[in-house]
Design an enzyme around this catalytic site. Structure first.
Site, short mmCIF file in Angstrom:
data_model
loop_
_atom_site.label_atom_id
_atom_site.label_comp_id
_atom_site.label_asym_id
_atom_site.label_seq_id
_atom_site.Cartn_x
_atom_site.Cartn_y
_atom_site.Cartn_z
N THR A 185 0.73 -7.49 3.30
CA THR A 185 1.21 -7.85 4.65
C THR A 185 0.01 -8.21 5.52
OG1 THR A 185 3.16 -6.48 4.52
CG2 THR A 185 2.22 -6.75 6.71
N GLY A 234 11.73 -3.82 6.77
CA GLY A 234 10.66 -2.83 6.86
C GLY A 234 10.22 -2.62 8.30
N ASP A 235 9.02 -2.07 8.43
CA ASP A 235 8.52 -1.74 9.78
C ASP A 235 7.92 -2.92 10.52
OD1 ASP A 235 6.50 -1.72 7.72
OD2 ASP A 235 5.10 -0.96 9.22
N THR A 277 4.09 1.62 3.49
CA THR A 277 5.47 1.91 3.10
C THR A 277 6.35 1.91 4.36
OG1 THR A 277 4.94 4.26 3.24
CG2 THR A 277 4.78 3.26 1.07
N GLY A 278 6.98 0.78 4.60
CA GLY A 278 7.64 0.52 5.87
C GLY A 278 8.62 1.58 6.32
N1 ASP Z 1 5.12 -2.59 5.73
C1 ASP Z 1 5.67 -3.68 4.96
C2 ASP Z 1 7.14 -3.42 4.72
O1 ASP Z 1 7.48 -2.27 4.48
C3 ASP Z 1 4.99 -3.88 3.68
C4 ASP Z 1 3.50 -3.95 3.75
O2 ASP Z 1 2.90 -3.53 4.69
O3 ASP Z 1 2.90 -4.50 2.83
O4 ASP Z 1 7.90 -4.34 4.69
#
Ligand code: ASP
Length: 313
Positions: free
Chosen positions: A178, A208-209, A231-232
């Site tokens: 990301t 996700g987050d 880990t979102g």
């Molecule tokens: N945080 C992102 C999600 O959960 C993934 C990532 O940061 O790579 O969608």
């Protein structure tokens, strides 16, 4: 007598994802290519800030460069859903007014971060999803790209690997990638942007987050700008980005103290990943509990990039 504080000057931090990143997991070529891509994105954003430009323009420009680079899980090079499509999430926030824009499940916009910005500036809403986000993007005349633009062979391989692993919900190696950027401009304003394909093998319209304002993205001139990766689900449950801003604003913590506390809290829930933070006072933090995080920082003093946990940046 009031203490005279010099203006902190402009700052830019970027990340390209957190995960199980050690020297064994990257070839020297890939290591070099990632650092070059991070440096290029930093240079693009830094040129704007150096010229007296806005933090908002700088974070968008830096994120667009990373979205176009297939090494990262955003725009081109996004991970695949379980069904084999690329569905992207992005958010942007302006610390001056706390104006924010976000999209989830966008499929046709070449630079999802610019779509998030269009939502913020050209619609009365904060978040648009899926077909609606795509339709809005076309109406706004943003650059469109076909599915082949986003899809890469390496991400397809990662999906095939996941699908052949019994009981594999998520990519355990966290090949996240990301991207995000936070900046403080010379006018004292902060901004944040985050963009992602999400996680390999996501299903059922999982979000996700990254596009959740206050979880993966936040900017408030009274405190700081934050962009997260990891880990979102855990970042949402810990409201990491807002938590950091609240600790700075309400408890008087530094960016570093607040980032560490929020990552520890998210980690206690079982999550993994990191954040980049720039305070309105110019303090910066690059904090993570994963083995590594693709990251970079720039200021008038110069630019630097890092990947592994034992490097400083
Ligand atoms: N945080 C992102 C999600 O959960 C993934 C990532 O940061 O790579 O969608």
């Amino acid at each position: 007598m009031a203490e005279r504080r010099d203006k902190p000057g402009w700052k830019l931090l970027i990340h390209g994802g957190a995960g199980v990143l050690d020297r064994e997991s990257l070839t020297p070529e890939k290591d070099r290519a990632i650092r070059a891509a991070l440096d290029h994105a930093l240079a693009t954003g830094a040129a704007i800030l150096e010229g007296g430009g806005d933090a908002l323009d700088a974070v968008e420009a830096a994120a667009r460069e990373l979205e176009d680079d297939p090494h990262f899980n955003a725009g081109r090079g996004s991970v695949f859903t379980y069904q084999g499509t690329n569905e992207m999430d992005s958010a942007i926030m302006d610390g001056r007014s706390r104006a924010a824009g976000a999209v989830t499940g966008a499929t046709g916009t070449r630079n999802p971060v610019s779509l998030a910005r269009a939502v913020m500036e050209k619609s009365p809403h904060v978040m648009l999803s899926r077909e609606g986000a795509d339709e809005f993007s076309r109406q706004q005349g943003l650059d469109q790209a076909p599915p082949e633009w986003f899809a890469t062979a390496e991400r397809r391989r990662q999906l095939d690997e996941l699908r052949s692993t019994p009981g594999g919900w998520f990519d355990k190696d966290m090949k996240y990638g990301t991207v995000g950027a936070v900046a403080l401009d010379v006018h004292g304003h902060v901004a944040a942007a985050t963009s992602t394909g999400g996680i390999t093998g996501k299903r059922w319209g999982r979000i996700g987050d990254s596009p959740i304002i206050g979880a993966g993205t936040w900017a408030d001139d009274r405190a700081c700008a934050v962009s997260a990766t990891g880990t979102g689900e855990h970042f949402i449950r810990a409201a990491v980005a807002h938590e950091i801003a609240a600790r700075i604003r309400l408890c008087g913590e530094s960016a570093g103290e607040a980032a560490k506390a929020a990552i520890d809290d998210m980690g206690a829930l079982g999550g993994s990943g990191g954040v980049i933070v720039v305070g309105a006072d110019g303090e910066t933090a690059l904090e993570f509990n994963s083995a590594g995080m693709y990251r970079g920082s720039a200021s008038a003093a110069g630019r630097s990039t890092a990947i592994y946990g034992d490097e400083t940046c």
